[in-house]
Scaffold this motif. Structure first.
Motif, PDB file in Angstrom:
ATOM      1  N   TRP A  27      87.050  -0.322 -11.715  1.00  0.00           N
ATOM      2  CA  TRP A  27      86.384   0.208 -10.522  1.00  0.00           C
ATOM      3  C   TRP A  27      86.978  -0.428  -9.265  1.00  0.00           C
ATOM      4  O   TRP A  27      87.266   0.262  -8.282  1.00  0.00           O
ATOM      5  N   ALA A  28      87.151  -1.753  -9.286  1.00  0.00           N
ATOM      6  CA  ALA A  28      87.684  -2.460  -8.115  1.00  0.00           C
ATOM      7  C   ALA A  28      89.115  -2.017  -7.811  1.00  0.00           C
ATOM      8  O   ALA A  28      89.469  -1.810  -6.640  1.00  0.00           O
ATOM      9  N   ILE A  29      89.921  -1.851  -8.850  1.00  0.00           N
ATOM     10  CA  ILE A  29      91.298  -1.391  -8.644  1.00  0.00           C
ATOM     11  C   ILE A  29      91.298   0.017  -8.048  1.00  0.00           C
ATOM     12  O   ILE A  29      92.035   0.302  -7.107  1.00  0.00           O
ATOM     13  N   GLY A  30      90.459   0.891  -8.595  1.00  0.00           N
ATOM     14  CA  GLY A  30      90.379   2.255  -8.071  1.00  0.00           C
ATOM     15  C   GLY A  30      89.900   2.307  -6.633  1.00  0.00           C
ATOM     16  O   GLY A  30      90.418   3.068  -5.813  1.00  0.00           O
ATOM     17  N   LEU A  31      88.905   1.472  -6.302  1.00  0.00           N
ATOM     18  CA  LEU A  31      88.404   1.448  -4.924  1.00  0.00           C
ATOM     19  C   LEU A  31      89.458   0.891  -3.976  1.00  0.00           C
ATOM     20  O   LEU A  31      89.606   1.385  -2.849  1.00  0.00           O
ATOM     21  N   PHE A  32      90.206  -0.100  -4.425  1.00  0.00           N
ATOM     22  CA  PHE A  32      91.282  -0.650  -3.605  1.00  0.00           C
ATOM     23  C   PHE A  32      92.339   0.416  -3.325  1.00  0.00           C
ATOM     24  O   PHE A  32      92.801   0.558  -2.181  1.00  0.00           O
ATOM     25  N   VAL A  33      92.716   1.166  -4.347  1.00  0.00           N
ATOM     26  CA  VAL A  33      93.710   2.232  -4.162  1.00  0.00           C
ATOM     27  C   VAL A  33      93.168   3.302  -3.222  1.00  0.00           C
ATOM     28  O   VAL A  33      93.890   3.796  -2.346  1.00  0.00           O
ATOM     29  N   LEU A  34      91.893   3.656  -3.372  1.00  0.00           N
ATOM     30  CA  LEU A  34      91.278   4.645  -2.491  1.00  0.00           C
ATOM     31  C   LEU A  34      91.309   4.179  -1.043  1.00  0.00           C
ATOM     32  O   LEU A  34      91.680   4.938  -0.138  1.00  0.00           O
ATOM     33  N   LEU A  35      90.937   2.927  -0.812  1.00  0.00           N
ATOM     34  CA  LEU A  35      90.942   2.400   0.551  1.00  0.00           C
ATOM     35  C   LEU A  35      92.361   2.269   1.093  1.00  0.00           C
ATOM     36  O   LEU A  35      92.590   2.487   2.293  1.00  0.00           O
ATOM     37  N   LEU A  36      93.307   1.926   0.252  1.00  0.00           N
ATOM     38  CA  LEU A  36      94.699   1.840   0.674  1.00  0.00           C
ATOM     39  C   LEU A  36      95.224   3.212   1.104  1.00  0.00           C
ATOM     40  O   LEU A  36      95.860   3.350   2.163  1.00  0.00           O
ATOM     41  N   LEU A  37      94.930   4.227   0.296  1.00  0.00           N
ATOM     42  CA  LEU A  37      95.357   5.588   0.653  1.00  0.00           C
ATOM     43  C   LEU A  37      94.644   6.084   1.917  1.00  0.00           C
ATOM     44  O   LEU A  37      95.257   6.753   2.757  1.00  0.00           O
ATOM     45  N   ALA A  38      93.369   5.741   2.053  1.00  0.00           N
ATOM     46  CA  ALA A  38      92.627   6.152   3.235  1.00  0.00           C
ATOM     47  C   ALA A  38      93.173   5.464   4.479  1.00  0.00           C
ATOM     48  O   ALA A  38      93.278   6.082   5.545  1.00  0.00           O
ATOM     49  N   GLY A  39      93.522   4.195   4.349  1.00  0.00           N
ATOM     50  CA  GLY A  39      94.117   3.484   5.492  1.00  0.00           C
ATOM     51  C   GLY A  39      95.452   4.086   5.897  1.00  0.00           C
ATOM     52  O   GLY A  39      95.741   4.245   7.086  1.00  0.00           O
ATOM     53  N   ALA A  40      96.277   4.433   4.915  1.00  0.00           N
ATOM     54  CA  ALA A  40      97.564   5.066   5.214  1.00  0.00           C
ATOM     55  C   ALA A  40      97.348   6.431   5.873  1.00  0.00           C
ATOM     56  O   ALA A  40      98.055   6.782   6.831  1.00  0.00           O
ATOM     57  N   ALA A  41      96.375   7.196   5.387  1.00  0.00           N
ATOM     58  CA  ALA A  41      96.075   8.491   6.003  1.00  0.00           C
ATOM     59  C   ALA A  41      95.544   8.303   7.420  1.00  0.00           C
ATOM     60  O   ALA A  41      95.857   9.092   8.318  1.00  0.00           O
ATOM     61  N   HIS A  42      94.757   7.262   7.647  1.00  0.00           N
ATOM     62  CA  HIS A  42      94.227   6.970   8.983  1.00  0.00           C
ATOM     63  C   HIS A  42      95.368   6.685   9.966  1.00  0.00           C
ATOM     64  O   HIS A  42      95.385   7.207  11.079  1.00  0.00           O
ATOM     65  N   VAL A  43      96.326   5.864   9.531  1.00  0.00           N
ATOM     66  CA  VAL A  43      97.483   5.551  10.375  1.00  0.00           C
ATOM     67  C   VAL A  43      98.307   6.808  10.615  1.00  0.00           C
ATOM     68  O   VAL A  43      98.745   7.075  11.737  1.00  0.00           O
ATOM     69  N   PHE A  44      98.518   7.611   9.574  1.00  0.00           N
ATOM     70  CA  PHE A  44      99.290   8.847   9.720  1.00  0.00           C
ATOM     71  C   PHE A  44      98.618   9.793  10.709  1.00  0.00           C
ATOM     72  O   PHE A  44      99.283  10.390  11.547  1.00  0.00           O
ATOM     73  N   LEU A  45      97.298   9.926  10.600  1.00  0.00           N
ATOM     74  CA  LEU A  45      96.584  10.806  11.529  1.00  0.00           C
ATOM     75  C   LEU A  45      96.638  10.276  12.946  1.00  0.00           C
ATOM     76  O   LEU A  45      96.668  11.051  13.907  1.00  0.00           O
ATOM     77  N   GLY A  46      96.638   8.958  13.109  1.00  0.00           N
ATOM     78  CA  GLY A  46      96.742   8.373  14.449  1.00  0.00           C
ATOM     79  C   GLY A  46      98.097   8.635  15.077  1.00  0.00           C
ATOM     80  O   GLY A  46      98.185   8.915  16.270  1.00  0.00           O
ATOM     81  N   ARG A  47      99.148   8.560  14.307  1.00  0.00           N
ATOM     82  CA  ARG A  47     100.492   8.814  14.832  1.00  0.00           C
ATOM     83  C   ARG A  47     100.723  10.291  15.072  1.00  0.00           C
ATOM     84  O   ARG A  47     101.418  10.674  16.002  1.00  0.00           O
ATOM     85  N   ARG A  48     100.138  11.114  14.234  1.00  0.00           N
ATOM     86  CA  ARG A  48     100.295  12.562  14.374  1.00  0.00           C
ATOM     87  C   ARG A  48      99.571  13.079  15.601  1.00  0.00           C
ATOM     88  O   ARG A  48      99.994  14.041  16.214  1.00  0.00           O
ATOM     89  N   GLY A  49      98.502  12.421  15.970  1.00  0.00           N
ATOM     90  CA  GLY A  49      97.706  12.886  17.100  1.00  0.00           C
ATOM     91  C   GLY A  49      98.312  12.584  18.461  1.00  0.00           C
ATOM     92  O   GLY A  49      97.976  13.206  19.455  1.00  0.00           O
ATOM     93  N   ARG A  50      99.220  11.616  18.536  1.00  0.00           N
ATOM     94  CA  ARG A  50      99.836  11.268  19.824  1.00  0.00           C
ATOM     95  C   ARG A  50     100.891  12.310  20.201  1.00  0.00           C
ATOM     96  O   ARG A  50     101.642  12.778  19.369  1.00  0.00           O
ATOM     97  N   ALA A  51     100.923  12.620  21.450  1.00  0.00           N
ATOM     98  CA  ALA A  51     101.941  13.564  21.939  1.00  0.00           C
ATOM     99  C   ALA A  51     103.268  12.833  22.092  1.00  0.00           C
ATOM    100  O   ALA A  51     103.318  11.669  22.504  1.00  0.00           O
ATOM    101  N   ALA A  52     104.322  13.514  21.767  1.00  0.00           N
ATOM    102  CA  ALA A  52     105.654  12.935  21.915  1.00  0.00           C
ATOM    103  C   ALA A  52     106.012  12.891  23.402  1.00  0.00           C
ATOM    104  O   ALA A  52     105.691  13.817  24.155  1.00  0.00           O
ATOM    105  N   PRO A  53     106.648  11.808  23.854  1.00  0.00           N
ATOM    106  CA  PRO A  53     107.016  11.723  25.282  1.00  0.00           C
ATOM    107  C   PRO A  53     108.053  12.796  25.631  1.00  0.00           C
ATOM    108  O   PRO A  53     108.969  13.060  24.864  1.00  0.00           O
ATOM    109  N   VAL A  54     107.836  13.395  26.772  1.00  0.00           N
ATOM    110  CA  VAL A  54     108.756  14.437  27.229  1.00  0.00           C
ATOM    111  C   VAL A  54     109.814  13.781  28.108  1.00  0.00           C
ATOM    112  O   VAL A  54     109.489  13.082  29.060  1.00  0.00           O
TER     113      VAL A  54
END
Length: 129
Positions: free
Chosen positions: A101-128
């Motif tokens: 259970w602990a290993i699975g929860l760690f993997v879930l949180l790791l994937l969620a953290g990576a998705a959180h970072v990805f969504l944060g970078r995707r949301g920023r507008a590229a400098p013109v």
């Protein structure tokens, strides 16, 4: 979008935790039942249950069910000397469930953290330029 991600993570973590708790409970109960010798009595009782006639309506052969009952009884009688040892060995299954259970929860949180970072970078507008 990040809020939806974390809500999904909370729901998945709750389902994962509930499944682990249920699995640990069942493993402990089965281990205690087997260690106490109650499994033999339960197997004998299960072998005495008459096969319902309505199973034939579903395409299940009653003779097959009766054979399955007799096989269960034979297996329990064959391993009657090993049942206390098997029951105590199943006691180690509960901590193993919680480690997984602990290993699975760690993997879930790791994937969620990576998705959180990805969504944060995707949301920023590229400098013109």
């Amino acid at each position: 979008m990040k809020v939806a991600l974390w809500l999904l993570v909370v729901v998945l973590a709750a389902l994962w935790t509930g499944g682990a708790a249920l699995t640990a409970f069942v493993a402990q109960a089965v281990g205690l039942l087997i260690a106490s010798g109650g499994a033999t009595d339960l197997g004998q009782a299960a072998a005495q249950v008459p096969v319902p006639a309505w199973l034939a309506l579903w395409g299940i052969d009653p003779a097959w069910v009766r054979g399955l009952q007799e096989t269960l009884l034979w297996v329990l009688q064959a391993f009657v000397d090993l049942l206390p040892w098997i029951g105590s060995a199943l006691g180690y299954l509960v901590p193993l469930v919680w480690v997984l259970w602990a290993i699975g929860l760690f993997v879930l949180l790791l994937l969620a953290g990576a998705a959180h970072v990805f969504l944060g970078r995707r949301g920023r507008a590229a400098p013109v330029p």
